[in-house]
Design an enzyme around this catalytic site. Structure first.
Site, PDB file in Angstrom:
ATOM      1  N   GLY A   1     -69.761 -12.361 -57.155  1.00  0.00           N
ATOM      2  CA  GLY A   1     -69.849 -12.411 -58.618  1.00  0.00           C
ATOM      3  C   GLY A   1     -69.497 -11.062 -59.244  1.00  0.00           C
TER       4      GLY A   1
ATOM      5  N   ARG B   1     -55.916  -8.337 -62.632  1.00  0.00           N
ATOM      6  CA  ARG B   1     -56.558  -8.696 -61.348  1.00  0.00           C
ATOM      7  C   ARG B   1     -56.038 -10.043 -60.852  1.00  0.00           C
ATOM      8  NH1 ARG B   1     -62.313  -6.836 -63.456  1.00  0.00           N
ATOM      9  NH2 ARG B   1     -62.068  -4.605 -63.083  1.00  0.00           N
TER      10      ARG B   1
ATOM     11  N   ASN C   1     -61.362 -12.979 -64.908  1.00  0.00           N
ATOM     12  CA  ASN C   1     -60.676 -13.342 -66.146  1.00  0.00           C
ATOM     13  C   ASN C   1     -59.599 -12.323 -66.492  1.00  0.00           C
ATOM     14  OD1 ASN C   1     -61.588 -15.753 -67.391  1.00  0.00           O
ATOM     15  ND2 ASN C   1     -63.577 -14.805 -67.797  1.00  0.00           N
TER      16      ASN C   1
ATOM     17  N   TYR D   1     -69.333 -26.116 -66.699  1.00  0.00           N
ATOM     18  CA  TYR D   1     -68.867 -24.751 -66.985  1.00  0.00           C
ATOM     19  C   TYR D   1     -68.692 -24.549 -68.497  1.00  0.00           C
ATOM     20  CZ  TYR D   1     -68.085 -24.020 -61.974  1.00  0.00           C
ATOM     21  OH  TYR D   1     -68.244 -23.890 -60.615  1.00  0.00           O
TER      22      TYR D   1
HETATM   23  N1  LIG Z   1     -70.105 -24.583 -56.646  1.00  0.00           N
HETATM   24  C1  LIG Z   1     -70.929 -23.733 -57.210  1.00  0.00           C
HETATM   25  O1  LIG Z   1     -72.161 -23.922 -57.233  1.00  0.00           O
HETATM   26  C2  LIG Z   1     -70.357 -22.493 -57.821  1.00  0.00           C
HETATM   27  C3  LIG Z   1     -71.195 -21.450 -58.258  1.00  0.00           C
HETATM   28  C4  LIG Z   1     -70.600 -20.311 -58.805  1.00  0.00           C
HETATM   29  C5  LIG Z   1     -69.212 -20.217 -58.913  1.00  0.00           C
HETATM   30  N2  LIG Z   1     -68.424 -21.274 -58.498  1.00  0.00           N
HETATM   31  C6  LIG Z   1     -66.948 -21.198 -58.562  1.00  0.00           C
HETATM   32  O2  LIG Z   1     -66.522 -19.986 -57.984  1.00  0.00           O
HETATM   33  C7  LIG Z   1     -65.698 -19.298 -58.910  1.00  0.00           C
HETATM   34  C8  LIG Z   1     -65.789 -17.830 -58.681  1.00  0.00           C
HETATM   35  O3  LIG Z   1     -67.116 -17.371 -58.916  1.00  0.00           O
HETATM   36  P1  LIG Z   1     -67.316 -15.913 -59.486  1.00  0.00           P
HETATM   37  O4  LIG Z   1     -66.674 -15.783 -60.802  1.00  0.00           O
HETATM   38  O5  LIG Z   1     -68.736 -15.556 -59.356  1.00  0.00           O
HETATM   39  O6  LIG Z   1     -66.427 -15.127 -58.377  1.00  0.00           O
HETATM   40  P2  LIG Z   1     -66.150 -13.617 -58.040  1.00  0.00           P
HETATM   41  O7  LIG Z   1     -64.663 -13.529 -57.900  1.00  0.00           O
HETATM   42  O8  LIG Z   1     -67.021 -13.236 -56.889  1.00  0.00           O
HETATM   43  O9  LIG Z   1     -66.638 -12.770 -59.275  1.00  0.00           O
HETATM   44  C9  LIG Z   1     -65.910 -12.687 -60.463  1.00  0.00           C
HETATM   45  C10 LIG Z   1     -66.534 -11.610 -61.308  1.00  0.00           C
HETATM   46  O10 LIG Z   1     -66.305 -10.370 -60.673  1.00  0.00           O
HETATM   47  C11 LIG Z   1     -65.694  -9.491 -61.579  1.00  0.00           C
HETATM   48  N3  LIG Z   1     -64.707  -8.668 -60.845  1.00  0.00           N
HETATM   49  C12 LIG Z   1     -63.700  -9.118 -60.076  1.00  0.00           C
HETATM   50  N4  LIG Z   1     -62.992  -8.086 -59.579  1.00  0.00           N
HETATM   51  C13 LIG Z   1     -63.568  -6.985 -60.048  1.00  0.00           C
HETATM   52  C14 LIG Z   1     -63.303  -5.613 -59.878  1.00  0.00           C
HETATM   53  N5  LIG Z   1     -62.290  -5.177 -59.118  1.00  0.00           N
HETATM   54  N6  LIG Z   1     -64.119  -4.735 -60.495  1.00  0.00           N
HETATM   55  C15 LIG Z   1     -65.138  -5.161 -61.276  1.00  0.00           C
HETATM   56  N7  LIG Z   1     -65.445  -6.479 -61.478  1.00  0.00           N
HETATM   57  C16 LIG Z   1     -64.664  -7.364 -60.857  1.00  0.00           C
HETATM   58  C17 LIG Z   1     -65.004 -10.352 -62.599  1.00  0.00           C
HETATM   59  O11 LIG Z   1     -64.877  -9.654 -63.806  1.00  0.00           O
HETATM   60  P3  LIG Z   1     -63.453  -9.648 -64.597  1.00  0.00           P
HETATM   61  O12 LIG Z   1     -63.313 -11.005 -65.181  1.00  0.00           O
HETATM   62  O13 LIG Z   1     -63.627  -8.582 -65.596  1.00  0.00           O
HETATM   63  O14 LIG Z   1     -62.395  -9.330 -63.577  1.00  0.00           O
HETATM   64  C18 LIG Z   1     -65.932 -11.539 -62.691  1.00  0.00           C
HETATM   65  O15 LIG Z   1     -66.967 -11.276 -63.622  1.00  0.00           O
HETATM   66  C19 LIG Z   1     -66.163 -19.786 -60.279  1.00  0.00           C
HETATM   67  O16 LIG Z   1     -65.187 -19.621 -61.287  1.00  0.00           O
HETATM   68  C20 LIG Z   1     -66.399 -21.239 -59.981  1.00  0.00           C
HETATM   69  O17 LIG Z   1     -65.166 -21.934 -60.003  1.00  0.00           O
HETATM   70  C21 LIG Z   1     -68.978 -22.385 -57.951  1.00  0.00           C
END
Ligand SMILES: NC(=O)c1ccc[n+]([C@@H]2O[C@H](COP(=O)([O-])OP(=O)(O)OC[C@H]3O[C@@H](n4cnc5c(N)ncnc54)[C@H](OP(=O)(O)O)[C@@H]3O)[C@@H](O)[C@H]2O)c1
Length: 298
Positions: free
Chosen positions: A214, A268, A264, A55
Site C-alpha cells: 500500500g 510511476r 495513481n 471501490y
Molecule cells: N482484494 C482485496 O481485498 C484488495 C484489497 C486492497 C487492494 N486490492 C487491489 O490491489 C490494488 C493495489 O493495492 P494498493 O493500491 O494498496 O497497491 P500498492 O501498489 O501496494 O500501493 C499503492 C500506493 O503506494 C503508493 N506508491 C507507489 N509507489 C510509490 C513510491 N515509489 N513512493 C511512494 N508511494 C508510492 C501509491 O501512491 P501514488 O498513487 O502517489 O503513486 C499508492 O498510494 C488496488 O487498486 C485493488 O485493485 C484488492
C-alpha cells in the site's frame, strides 16, 4: 512488452495488473486523465484492470466506465468483485457492514457493475471476501448461471483460505481461476502459511494485492528500514527504482504471481514494466525475504 499469464484455454491476463481501488482518491478523475492512465498501461502490455463494486464508495466503476470507448474496452480485461456491503453510497441505509453472497445480491451487483462500466460482460468476477454466512450451493449455482448467461466470462475469489476455496468450488461447475490475496515484502505470511501452496498445488495463478504494501514499502511509514536499504541498493545496481525491485521479487516466485499495482501517479504507471528488467536469483530473493522476516531463516 509485459508477458501474459494463461488462466484457462480462452482467458489470459497481463502479468502485471492495474488496480483501481484508489481511482477516486486521485485529484484528477476526468475522462481524459483516466484514459491517459489506461493508455499508459496498454503501452506496456498491461491490459488487465482490477475493479470492485465497492471501490470509491461504489463509484470507481463508473469513473472508469466513463473513460471507456468501445475500442478501449475491447483491448482490456475487466476484473471486478462483489459481496462487501458497506453502509455507504447505494447501501447507505444498511445498519452494519456485512458480506452478501446471496443470489439476489450477486446478481444485482453484477448488473450494477455492467451498467456503471457501460459494458456487456465482466471478464472475471471475484467474490471479494469469504462470507461466514455463505450458502455455498446458492452462491455456486449463481456464479455458474452468470457464466452461462455470458454476463461473466470467468470466476475467481479474493482473500480465500483453502477451506473457503474448496467449499465454494465443491458447489459449482465453473472452475475458480484465481485467488487475489495480499502478498508483498511487507506481507510475507502467504509464502509459508499454505495460502500460496494450495494455489500452486492446483496450478492456479494468484493475484497479489497491495504489492508495495500500500506504499509503505516505498515511504518507510511501516518501518522496513533494512529492507528498504537493500531494495535501494539493488535498485541502484540494476538501474530501476525500489518499487521495480519489490515487484520483481514477487514475479521471481515460481507461483506465477500477478501483482495488482495501485499507483495513481502517471510517471510511476509508465515505469511499471521496469519490474521485468530486474533479475532476482535465489540468494537475492532470500536476502530480501530475510530483511522482511527480520531474521535469517532457521
Ligand atoms: N482484494 C482485496 O481485498 C484488495 C484489497 C486492497 C487492494 N486490492 C487491489 O490491489 C490494488 C493495489 O493495492 P494498493 O493500491 O494498496 O497497491 P500498492 O501498489 O501496494 O500501493 C499503492 C500506493 O503506494 C503508493 N506508491 C507507489 N509507489 C510509490 C513510491 N515509489 N513512493 C511512494 N508511494 C508510492 C501509491 O501512491 P501514488 O498513487 O502517489 O503513486 C499508492 O498510494 C488496488 O487498486 C485493488 O485493485 C484488492
Amino acid at each position: 512488452m509485459i508477458d501474459r499469464i494463461s488462466l484457462s484455454s480462452d482467458l489470459s491476463f497481463s502479468r502485471i495488473i492495474y488496480g483501481m481501488w484508489r481511482l477516486s482518491d486521485d485529484q484528477n478523475t476526468s475522462v481524459d486523465h483516466v484514459r491517459a492512465k489506461i493508455s499508459a498501461c496498454l503501452d506496456q502490455g498491461i491490459t488487465t484492470m482490477d475493479q470492485a463494486d465497492i471501490y470509491g464508495g461504489y463509484q470507481a466503476e463508473e469513473i472508469m466506465g466513463a473513460a471507456l470507448t468501445p475500442a478501449l474496452r475491447n483491448r482490456i480485461e475487466i476484473v471486478t468483485k462483489c459481496d462487501i456491503v458497506a453502509p455507504v453510497g447505494r447501501y447507505g441505509d444498511r445498519r452494519v457492514k456485512h458480506y452478501d453472497t446471496s443470489r439476489a445480491h450477486i446478481t444485482a451487483s453484477v448488473d450494477h457493475s455492467l451498467r456503471l462500466m457501460g459494458i456487456d460482460h465482466i471478464d472475471m468476477l471475484l467474490i471479494h471476501r469469504p462470507d461466514p454466512f455463505m450458502d455455498a450451493d446458492e452462491t455456486g449455482a449463481t456464479l455458474d448461471d452468470l457464466v452461462r448467461s455470458g454476463k461473466v466470462r470467468a470466476v475467481g475469489v479474493s482473500n480465500f483460505k483453502l477451506h473457503d476455496w474448496t467449499l465454494l468450488q465443491s458447489a459449482m461447475k465453473t472452475p475458480l481461476l484465481t485467488n487475489q490475496i495480499e502478498m508483498s515484502l511487507g506481507h510475507i505470511a502467504p509464502f509459508t502459511n499454505g495460502d500460496l501452496a494450495f494455489l500452486q498445488e492446483r496450478k492456479i495463478a494468484p493475484m497479489a494485492w497491495s504489492p508495495l504494501g500500500g506504499g509503505s514499502l516505498m515511504t518507510g511509514k511501516g518501518g522496513h528500514g533494512k529492507l528498504r536499504t537493500a531494495l535501494a541498493a539493488l535498485a541502484k545496481e540494476q538501474g530501476v527504482d525500489m518499487a521495480a525491485v519489490a515487484i520483481a521479487w514477487l514475479l521471481a516466485h515460481p507461483a506465477r504471481i500477478m501483482p495488482v499495482m495501485g499507483t495513481n501517479n502517471l510517471s510511476r504507471i509508465n515505469a511499471l514494466h521496469d519490474a521485468l528488467k530486474v533479475t532476482i536469483d535465489r540468494q537475492t530473493w532470500f536476502e530480501l525475504y530475510t530483511y522482511a522476516l527480520g531474521d535469517e531463516v532457521p
